[in-house]
Write an enzyme that holds these catalytic residues in place. Structure first.
Site, short mmCIF file in Angstrom:
data_model
loop_
_atom_site.label_atom_id
_atom_site.label_comp_id
_atom_site.label_asym_id
_atom_site.label_seq_id
_atom_site.Cartn_x
_atom_site.Cartn_y
_atom_site.Cartn_z
N ASN A 1 -0.85 5.64 -3.40
CA ASN A 1 -0.68 6.39 -1.73
C ASN A 1 -1.16 7.44 -1.18
OD1 ASN A 1 2.30 6.88 -0.01
ND2 ASN A 1 3.28 5.58 -1.31
N ARG A 2 -0.49 8.27 -0.73
CA ARG A 2 -1.37 9.50 0.12
C ARG A 2 -1.51 10.21 -0.44
NH1 ARG A 2 1.57 6.06 3.39
NH2 ARG A 2 -0.42 4.66 4.71
N HIS B 1 -4.95 5.26 -2.09
CA HIS B 1 -4.71 4.37 -2.77
C HIS B 1 -6.10 5.17 -3.78
CE1 HIS B 1 -0.96 2.68 -2.14
NE2 HIS B 1 -1.59 1.59 -1.00
N HIS C 1 -0.80 -4.07 -5.51
CA HIS C 1 -0.32 -3.21 -3.76
C HIS C 1 -0.27 -5.46 -3.15
CE1 HIS C 1 -0.17 -2.50 0.09
NE2 HIS C 1 -0.59 -0.94 -0.33
N ALA C 2 0.33 -5.99 -3.83
CA ALA C 2 0.15 -7.75 -3.53
C ALA C 2 1.15 -7.59 -2.46
CB ALA C 2 1.08 -8.29 -4.77
N TYR C 3 0.69 -8.67 -1.12
CA TYR C 3 2.04 -8.61 0.03
C TYR C 3 2.63 -10.25 -0.57
CZ TYR C 3 -1.27 -4.57 2.65
OH TYR C 3 -1.49 -3.85 3.11
N ASP D 1 7.46 1.82 6.27
CA ASP D 1 5.95 1.98 5.13
C ASP D 1 6.63 3.30 4.73
OD1 ASP D 1 3.78 2.26 3.49
OD2 ASP D 1 3.12 2.87 5.25
N GLN E 1 7.84 2.06 -3.20
CA GLN E 1 7.32 1.38 -1.29
C GLN E 1 7.27 0.52 -1.01
OE1 GLN E 1 5.72 4.37 -0.07
NE2 GLN E 1 5.11 4.07 1.59
N GLU F 1 6.12 -1.71 -3.87
CA GLU F 1 4.73 -1.21 -4.66
C GLU F 1 5.55 -0.20 -5.67
OE1 GLU F 1 1.78 0.54 -2.21
OE2 GLU F 1 2.93 -1.27 -0.95
#
Length: 344
Positions: free
Chosen positions: A83-84, A109, A178-180, A245, A281, A309
């Protein structure tokens, strides 16, 4: 019983340091998952629908080339800090650290070459695989030599991901995968017919660069109240949302608990997320734009996948009232997330 196989997936380009990328295939009666030694990437995850038909439910690429080009962290373990981090800056022990800015004015990330872009050393286990790497002091601007182990194990319909780390100097750490996902099958057009629920009473509002403002806001009476399942497309429309998000704040306990559930009524596929982490997330693939060709040459348009996440809260290193992301020498970072797949 879980079967574990390993095979060569490809060779890293010379400018990336070369090296062989391996693929590890974990297979039970209900789930088959393929994991790469590059970035600990979940490259495929097949699970059954209510008729027993398997489909791959994660976005990704057929070849190594896809993963070595720019992509939105498909299936990867991200770190040191997921994340940020605002302005890529933080203070530890009175010293300021500056990270690479790769997400507008912020660091995202892990920076320019985070854990997702490096080769890990694998060790095969009876029911899975353990990946190890040493992130050297100063890598991507972070302090301390950091030893990291990421272990995937498969048992029936349950995939467990355990993250462990030890450091030589105080450092922030926040690891996630970070799987979609698209439970209709990767390459399906959107996720609007999915039902989502998240066990969170509060969430973190963000500024226009996606950094938490510092407020911990109640979900009650807002579009962020996902404590009861909502149909995603209908929900986004009702609240005029572009997507999610955001970090949802979970119960603060080190115990395993159910934190989220996704269900695809047309196929009956469902996924539960259990974790020991303090946040999750929820991201609805808002930045996917159809420009990437994925597996089977399909394109991935906006809202064609979601991410859940499990992690610490974003920018926690700069927010004293958030759960601390700092790992001290002599301590161990240790978190597990469990993904349970079934069909009804």
């Amino acid at each position: 019983m879980t079967e574990v196989k390993r095979e060569v997936f490809g060779q890293m380009p010379r400018e990336e340091g070369g090296g062989v990328v391996e693929k590890f295939i974990l297979k039970s009666d209900n789930v088959k998952v393929e994991i790469l030694s590059l970035g600990c990437i979940i490259a495929a995850l097949e699970t059954k629908d209510r008729d027993g038909k398997f489909a791959d439910v994660v976005l990704g690429f057929d070849t190594l080339e896809g993963y070595t080009r720019k992509h939105p962290f498909f299936g990867a373990v991200v770190g040191r800090v997921a994340n940020r981090i605002a302005k890529g800056r933080f203070m530890v022990d009175g010293k300021e650290y500056q990270l690479f800015l790769n997400n507008g004015p912020n660091s995202l990330h892990g920076g320019a070459r985070g854990f997702d872009k490096v080769l890990w050393s694998p060790q095969v286990l009876p029911n899975g695989v353990c990946f190890f790497r040493l992130s050297p002091d100063g890598e991507e601007g972070y302090p301390g030599d950091l030893k990291v182990w990421v272990t995937y194990t498969l048992s029936g319909g349950e995939l467990a991901i355990n993250y462990r780390a030890q450091t030589s100097r105080t450092t922030p750490i926040n690891l996630t995968n970070h799987a979609y996902f698209n439970l209709a099958g990767q390459g399906s057009r959107d996720i609007y017919d999915h039902e989502i629920s998240i066990e969170a009473d509060s969430y973190l509002p963000v500024d226009d660069t996606k950094i938490p403002t510092g407020e911990v806001a109640a979900v009650q009476g807002t579009s962020f109240d996902l404590r009861q399942p909502v149909e995603l497309g209908e929900h986004l429309q009702k609240f005029h949302l572009d997507g999610f998000d955001h970090n949802f704040c979970l119960q603060q306990t080190q115990a395993r608990r159910l934190v989220a559930r996704a269900r695809h009524p047309p196929t009956g596929r469902a996924m539960e997320v259990h974790t020991t982490q303090p946040g999750i997330q929820f991201y609805t693939g808002n930045n996917l734009d159809g420009s990437l060709k994925g597996k089977g040459a399909v394109t991935y348009p906006k809202h064609s996948a979601f991410c859940l996440e499990t992690q610490n809260w974003p920018d926690a290193v700069n927010k004293a009232h958030f759960p601390s992301p700092l790992l001290q020498p002599g301590e161990e970072y240790n978190h597990t997330t469990w993904l349970l797949f079934d069909a009804a």
